[in-house]
Design a protein around this motif. Structure first.
Motif, PDB file in Angstrom:
ATOM      1  N   PRO A  82      -4.197  -8.473   1.366  1.00 56.58           N
ATOM      2  CA  PRO A  82      -4.806  -7.869   0.176  1.00 56.58           C
ATOM      3  C   PRO A  82      -5.793  -8.838  -0.474  1.00 56.58           C
ATOM      4  O   PRO A  82      -5.623 -10.055  -0.367  1.00 56.58           O
ATOM      5  CB  PRO A  82      -3.615  -7.647  -0.766  1.00 56.58           C
ATOM      6  CG  PRO A  82      -2.395  -7.923   0.016  1.00 56.58           C
ATOM      7  CD  PRO A  82      -2.780  -8.772   1.185  1.00 56.58           C
ATOM      8  N   LEU A  94      -8.613  -1.264  -0.427  1.00 53.11           N
ATOM      9  CA  LEU A  94      -7.186  -1.059  -0.130  1.00 53.11           C
ATOM     10  C   LEU A  94      -6.958  -0.836   1.358  1.00 53.11           C
ATOM     11  O   LEU A  94      -5.853  -1.009   1.862  1.00 53.11           O
ATOM     12  CB  LEU A  94      -6.647   0.142  -0.914  1.00 53.11           C
ATOM     13  CG  LEU A  94      -6.698   0.053  -2.439  1.00 53.11           C
ATOM     14  CD1 LEU A  94      -6.276   1.376  -3.070  1.00 53.11           C
ATOM     15  CD2 LEU A  94      -5.810  -1.078  -2.942  1.00 53.11           C
ATOM     16  N   SER A 152      -2.750  -3.804   0.326  1.00 54.07           N
ATOM     17  CA  SER A 152      -3.647  -3.438   1.413  1.00 54.07           C
ATOM     18  C   SER A 152      -2.917  -2.739   2.543  1.00 54.07           C
ATOM     19  O   SER A 152      -1.819  -3.126   2.921  1.00 54.07           O
ATOM     20  CB  SER A 152      -4.336  -4.689   1.960  1.00 54.07           C
ATOM     21  OG  SER A 152      -5.186  -4.347   3.031  1.00 54.07           O
ATOM     22  N   PRO A 173      -3.667  -6.727  -6.041  1.00 53.18           N
ATOM     23  CA  PRO A 173      -4.128  -5.836  -4.972  1.00 53.18           C
ATOM     24  C   PRO A 173      -3.093  -5.686  -3.846  1.00 53.18           C
ATOM     25  O   PRO A 173      -2.319  -6.612  -3.590  1.00 53.18           O
ATOM     26  CB  PRO A 173      -5.367  -6.547  -4.416  1.00 53.18           C
ATOM     27  CG  PRO A 173      -5.773  -7.512  -5.451  1.00 53.18           C
ATOM     28  CD  PRO A 173      -4.581  -7.861  -6.253  1.00 53.18           C
ATOM     29  N   PHE A 203       0.832  -1.196   0.000  1.00 55.47           N
ATOM     30  CA  PHE A 203       0.000   0.000   0.000  1.00 55.47           C
ATOM     31  C   PHE A 203       0.878   1.262   0.000  1.00 55.47           C
ATOM     32  O   PHE A 203       0.596   2.220  -0.728  1.00 55.47           O
ATOM     33  CB  PHE A 203      -0.913  -0.007   1.235  1.00 55.47           C
ATOM     34  CG  PHE A 203      -1.784   1.209   1.321  1.00 55.47           C
ATOM     35  CD1 PHE A 203      -2.992   1.257   0.629  1.00 55.47           C
ATOM     36  CD2 PHE A 203      -1.406   2.312   2.072  1.00 55.47           C
ATOM     37  CE1 PHE A 203      -3.806   2.389   0.701  1.00 55.47           C
ATOM     38  CE2 PHE A 203      -2.211   3.446   2.145  1.00 55.47           C
ATOM     39  CZ  PHE A 203      -3.416   3.476   1.455  1.00 55.47           C
TER      40      PHE A 203
END
Ligand code: CA
Length: 539
Positions: free
Chosen positions: A348, A237, A343, A341, A197
């Motif tokens: 994620p 997220l 997170s 993705p 992230f």
């Protein structure tokens, strides 16, 4: 007595249904019984079938000049039926059109469209549409075989009363949307694809500040979306869920313990909205995201201007911009690529995935004079020929057979958005009751899109909490129809105000949650839980 009771229940379902209520219930039971005397078949005069199909607020079975689209010409020839379109091809609101038909007690033979399941099933359980189970058993060998081979699909389209009323659309594959980022901008600024992230946030701020499009102006928009409800999904997220199906109206996922909850009321969701408010204020999110017209954004911010950085979108229609000649003439390095993705909190995950049965499809009206002809037409779309037509259009025109497989013609591939082209010109890819094959999409998905597909399929990073297609009882539907629209409208307004800074989250969150509960958020959770428990018990 029974009729009165049904009418009373129906009357509270939706405003429009009040017009329809009482005539419909009385004409029900005779329709299914009339099937055995049907004269429909392969010989003799074609049976006329009136079809009201309206989807995406614009698609019907006819073209702009009112001519039946080729796939339905073919379907009619194959089943000895004369298909007559009764939907208004220039009307711009599919649901409104459907409700107008309800007011007239569904006079056509077949009704279909996109995202109509809950509304249609509500009418069906009152007798406005006929159960298809016996018709399928007797007259639809191809649908029958598919249901036997795919019990999950069968469970998904079986209503709470045990009847199948609607043959629903199914898309193949799991991956639908993915995160995409401007690889040429990453290269220019010396970044690798983000894997955390923090890395992603650093990159988005660098897109804002470091002039990756090289025009000397601070005009970059780091994050863009075609639909603002998709932008809300960015709360993923921050570890929060946003939607529980492909439908933006479904906001009640199931947690790891099998409990349904309302995603838009959680602390994680609030944290995500706070994060998005900061991104909005900092110019990371497209400042016009809430007002832009759907399906114009990538064209505008990638093709017309070179300002868009990252998105979360459909694979094929996103990566096709890599081959846009106008873009490449202006920005030769232009390239979007997918990444997995990330997170800020916990593991994620990718929230979006394809449903085993979309809330789209078609059903047979209780007023249909020849339900056998109607089910035979529906069954044709489950034959090899019909499935190919629904997916690829017309042989020798939109596709040719190559090594035994349908291959789109170059003309079709060159249109770019193949699905829209096929809908408008052939009547293929409409959301009626058929099974979509991934090969249709793979053919117009370029290397970057297929790479994204395989990356996501391999990583298997979907949340394990995707709510399956649920089927409500009449009582539950009553609650659903009362709650869903006022609640979601209120949420959309408030969450938009929080993100754009029109309202302060700290000050307003408590009242927001309270109002959601007043509008029935807990009732919605309760009926969804009941439907989910039934779904589990049926497995
Ligand atoms: Ca710039």
């Amino acid at each position: 007595m029974m009729k009165k009771m049904l009418c009373a229940i129906l009357a509270v379902l939706t405003a429009a249904s009040m017009f329809a209520a009482c005539g419909v219930a009385s004409s029900t039971s005779s329709a299914a019984g009339s099937t055995s005397q049907s004269g429909s078949g392969a010989s003799g005069e074609p049976v006329e079938l009136e079809i009201h199909f309206h989807s995406d607020n614009r698609h019907t079975l006819v073209d702009k000049d009112g001519n039946l689209l080729p796939v339905f010409e073919l379907a009619g020839e194959a089943t000895n039926t004369k298909i007559v379109n009764t939907a208004n091809p220039v009307a711009q609101n599919s649901m409104e059109q459907f409700q107008l038909q309800a007011a007239e007690q569904f006079p056509a033979d077949i009704y279909g469209g996109k995202s109509i399941k809950n509304t249609l099933i509500g009418y069906a359980m009152q007798g406005a549409f006929i159960p298809l189970n016996d018709l399928i058993d007797e007259y639809a060998p191809n649908i029958k075989a598919y249901l036997e081979e795919n019990p999950d699909y069968k469970a998904a389209i079986t209503s709470a009363d045990g009847n199948i009323y609607m043959i629903q659309f199914r898309q193949a594959g799991t991956t639908g949307k993915a995160y995409f980022i401007r690889q040429d901008w990453l290269d220019k600024l010396g970044f690798e694809k983000p894997t955390t992230f923090e890395e992603l946030e650093t990159i988005l701020y660098a897109f804002r500040d470091q002039d990756p499009n090289g025009n000397g102006e601070k005009d970059e928009i780091p994050y863009i979306n075609e639909r603002w409800r998709e932008t809300i999904r960015l709360v993923n997220l921050w570890g929060a869920r946003a939607y529980s199906s492909e439908n933006f109206d479904d906001r009640t996922p199931v947690d790891a313990n099998g409990k349904i909850y309302h995603a838009w009321l959680t602390d994680e969701f609030r944290e995500g909205i706070e994060g998005l408010a900061k991104w909005y204020k900092d110019g990371i999110i497209d400042p016009q995201t809430f007002t832009r017209q759907t399906n114009t954004v990538k064209q505008l911010l990638w093709a017309n201007k070179d300002v868009g950085g990252m998105t979360h979108e459909w694979l094929a229609s996103t990566t096709m911009f890599n081959e846009n000649e106008d873009i490449l003439a202006r920005t030769p390095d232009f390239r979007v690529e997918s990444f997995l993705p990330v997170s800020a909190n916990g593991e994620p995950f990718e929230e979006h995935r394809r449903s085993i049965a979309q809330p789209d499809g078609w059903a047979i009206s209780a007023n249909c004079e020849d339900p056998v002809a109607a089910i035979k037409l529906m069954d044709w779309f489950f034959t090899e020929e019909g499935n190919r037509a629904a997916n690829f259009g017309i042989e020798g025109e939109s596709y040719t057979m190559v090594d035994g497989k349908p291959q789109f013609t170059q003309e079709v591939l060159d249109t770019g958005a193949v699905n829209i082209y096929l809908r408008e010109n052939y009547g293929a890819q409409l959301n009626l009751g058929y099974i979509s094959v991934y090969d249709y999409e793979r053919q117009w998905t370029n290397e970057a899109g297929i790479e994204a597909y395989e990356m996501y399929e391999d990583a298997d990073i979907w949340s394990n909490t995707w709510t399956p297609p649920l089927n409500f009882t009449m009582e539950e539907l009553k609650v659903y129809n009362r709650v869903i629209s006022p609640l979601n409208t209120y949420q959309d307004e408030k969450i938009t105000a929080f993100i754009t800074g029109k309202e302060d989250i700290e000050a307003g969150w408590g009242a927001y949650v309270e109002q959601c509960k007043k509008l029935g958020a807990d009732d919605l959770v309760e009926i969804t839980q009941a439907a989910y428990d039934r779904y589990l018990a049926a497995q």
